[in-house]
Scaffold this active site. Structure first.
Site, PDB file in Angstrom:
ATOM      1  N   GLU A 166       0.802  -1.231   0.000  1.00  0.00           N
ATOM      2  CA  GLU A 166       0.000   0.000   0.000  1.00  0.00           C
ATOM      3  C   GLU A 166       0.833   1.278   0.000  1.00  0.00           C
ATOM      4  O   GLU A 166       0.808   2.060   0.970  1.00  0.00           O
ATOM      5  CB  GLU A 166      -0.968  -0.003   1.192  1.00  0.00           C
ATOM      6  CG  GLU A 166      -1.894  -1.203   1.208  1.00  0.00           C
ATOM      7  CD  GLU A 166      -2.894  -1.179   2.355  1.00  0.00           C
ATOM      8  OE1 GLU A 166      -2.758  -0.341   3.267  1.00  0.00           O
ATOM      9  OE2 GLU A 166      -3.819  -2.004   2.351  1.00  0.00           O
ATOM     10  N   GLU A 357      -5.552  -8.585   0.702  1.00  0.00           N
ATOM     11  CA  GLU A 357      -6.229  -8.239   1.957  1.00  0.00           C
ATOM     12  C   GLU A 357      -7.697  -7.983   1.670  1.00  0.00           C
ATOM     13  O   GLU A 357      -8.032  -7.290   0.703  1.00  0.00           O
ATOM     14  CB  GLU A 357      -5.661  -6.960   2.601  1.00  0.00           C
ATOM     15  CG  GLU A 357      -4.304  -7.112   3.213  1.00  0.00           C
ATOM     16  CD  GLU A 357      -3.810  -5.819   3.868  1.00  0.00           C
ATOM     17  OE1 GLU A 357      -4.630  -4.992   4.314  1.00  0.00           O
ATOM     18  OE2 GLU A 357      -2.574  -5.648   3.906  1.00  0.00           O
TER      19      GLU A 357
HETATM   20  O1  IFM Z   1      -4.296  -3.153   9.124  1.00  0.00           O
HETATM   21  C1  IFM Z   1      -4.211  -2.573   7.863  1.00  0.00           C
HETATM   22  C2  IFM Z   1      -3.037  -3.158   7.103  1.00  0.00           C
HETATM   23  O2  IFM Z   1      -1.844  -2.985   7.779  1.00  0.00           O
HETATM   24  C3  IFM Z   1      -2.924  -2.516   5.746  1.00  0.00           C
HETATM   25  N1  IFM Z   1      -4.166  -2.576   5.037  1.00  0.00           N
HETATM   26  C4  IFM Z   1      -5.347  -2.119   5.720  1.00  0.00           C
HETATM   27  C5  IFM Z   1      -5.467  -2.813   7.069  1.00  0.00           C
HETATM   28  C6  IFM Z   1      -6.722  -2.319   7.800  1.00  0.00           C
HETATM   29  O3  IFM Z   1      -6.644  -0.971   8.045  1.00  0.00           O
END
Ligand code: IFM
Length: 463
Positions: A166, A357
């Site tokens: 990210e 994710e």
């Molecule tokens: O916890 C975070 C993760 O570290 C990166 N992506 C989003 C998740 C939720 O906020």
């Protein structure tokens, strides 16, 4: 019954990151990270906590592998803490730090679980921040040294590498909005940071491919589809503007070797960039950034609805009722995942996509019996998987899916207040307790299918 089967070989996993679960912040000669420092600054973390102990995964990784086995997942996505491996960021490699990941990788493989390694999930060594952090091009060079050290040690066993997690969050939340470490509010710096992250990705990809031949190398982007608040042309332009700054700022350089011209023009208009050449781009950078990816990791949580501020900037507007928001305040909107996967497939043609994710923060209560009936999380995951399945059927090259997250953990500026885990963590005892979503996900993995119509009561709780 509405059962959707996934293709044979579809990879099921769960994900975590080092700074959020490991703890042991001062052990094994680990250096300080920017999040260790940021969390000690009063007012930065909502509950005043820090990631010093977190889930104590550094000491409990064998127990955590046992949780993965119970879920039956085929892959585990985790990150390597740069300050554990190169405590000052650019100097000597700390072999003791690498020993930890060596054991973890061996333990996973012995359990039949593929390690999916992310190199940078936000824990920059503080020593590098003291020299300008990601705003300093030298950090990109140091990242390559870190990538080389890790991939040389683990490259014979790790088959999947993501360079960064990210970059938008690192650049924008960390350097433009000030919510994440290092807490800066400097739009010009944030664009330089984004570029150094991207260029370091391209450089590191080459080094990883040398040290870990035959493995797959990618990057993980958090992509957020934008929708207009009304039919007004100004809101359509707000969508274009948001999409340019959030999504295309990363997708275009990675897949096309150039920054999106309209989004650059937006930044020039806002005074964040000078007109003309981009000041931070050097010869060869765009070619390095566009080095072909073996996979694109997509993190998807929600969409955004935007309107024009009047001066042309996009402003997010709340449209969903409270019941449709997770504890992060993010709207539950599964359909946009299918749309996003199709759009990325159509416009950028990635070889392979993993949903690296997807998950939801909710507060649930544990019954006296120990049962945690997190029906909202189950519904969230089920509806997003059904959406991803529709994209697969329509031709998206989707190869796997990772739930965020295995455990409740340190949620950055929210401290320990937002719970994403399939396993509940009692942070006073470190006891892990499966939520119903853990049992549900185990059944999805075993069936290689999601049953979009199954009643909650169909779920067996035997772990
Ligand atoms: O916890 C975070 C993760 O570290 C990166 N992506 C989003 C998740 C939720 O906020």
């Amino acid at each position: 019954m509405d059962k959707q089967e996934f293709p044979k070989g579809f990879l099921w996993g769960v994900a975590t990151s080092a700074q959020q679960i490991e703890g042991a912040a001062r052990e094994g000669s680990r250096g300080e990270s920017i999040w260790d420092r940021f969390a000690r600054t009063p007012g930065r973390i909502s509950d005043g906590s820090n990631p010093g102990v977190a889930c104590d995964h550094f000491h409990r990784w064998e127990e955590d592998i046992a949780l993965l086995r119970r879920l039956g997942v085929q892959a585990y996505r985790f990150s390597v803490a740069w300050p554990r491996v190169v405590p000052d960021g650019g100097g000597a490699v700390n072999e003791r730090g690498l020993d930890f990941y060596d054991s973890l990788v061996d333990g996973l493989l012995a359990a039949g679980i593929q390690p999916f390694v992310t190199l940078y999930h936000w824990d920059l060594p503080q020593a590098l921040q003291d020299q300008g952090g990601w705003g300093n091009r030298k950090t990109a060079e140091d990242f390559v040294g870190f990538a080389a050290a890790v991939s040389r040690r683990l490259g014979d066993r790790v088959r999947s590498w993501a360079t960064h997690n990210e970059p938008w969050c690192i650049a924008t939340l960390g350097h433009e909005q000030g919510e994440h470490a290092p807490g800066h509010r400097d739009p010009a710096e944030s664009l330089r940071v984004a570029h150094h992250l991207l260029v370091s990705h391209g450089w590191a990809a080459g080094v990883i491919r040398e040290s870990s031949p035959g493995s797959e190398v990618g990057i993980v982007l958090n992509l957020t589809p934008a929708f207009p608040a009304s039919d007004a042309p100004s809101d359509a332009d707000a969508v274009r503007h948001f999409d340019g700054a959030f999504n295309r700022w990363y997708l275009d350089p990675l897949f096309r070797g150039e920054y999106p011209a309209d989004a650059v023009a937006d930044r020039v208009r806002r005074g964040h960039l000078p007109a003309g050449e981009l000041p931070f781009v050097r010869e060869g950078d765009m070619k390095s950034i566009a080095t072909p990816l073996d996979f694109l990791g997509i993190n998807y949580y929600s969409r955004v609805v935007v309107q024009s501020s009047g001066t042309g900037e996009p402003v997010a507007v709340a449209v969903a009722p409270k019941e449709q928001l997770t504890d992060m305040g993010w709207e539950v909107y599964p359909q946009a995942l299918e749309d996003l996967l199709m759009r990325v497939t159509r416009e950028y043609r990635p070889r392979k996509i993993f949903i690296t994710e997807n998950g939801a923060a909710y507060t649930d209560t544990m019954a006296a019996s120990g049962i945690i009936a997190d029906t909202r999380r189950v519904a969230y995951l089920r509806n997003h998987l059904a959406s991803a399945h529709r994209a697969l059927e329509a031709g998206a090259p989707l190869a796997g899916y990772f739930v965020w997250s295995l455990l409740d953990k340190f949620e950055w500026a929210h401290g320990y207040t937002k719970r994403f885990g399939l396993y509940n963590v009692d942070f006073s005892t470190q006891r892990r307790t499966p939520r119903d979503s853990a049992y549900w996900y185990r059944d999805v993995v075993a069936a290689n299918a999601v049953d979009a119509g199954a009643p909650q009561s169909a779920m067996g709780r035997n772990p």
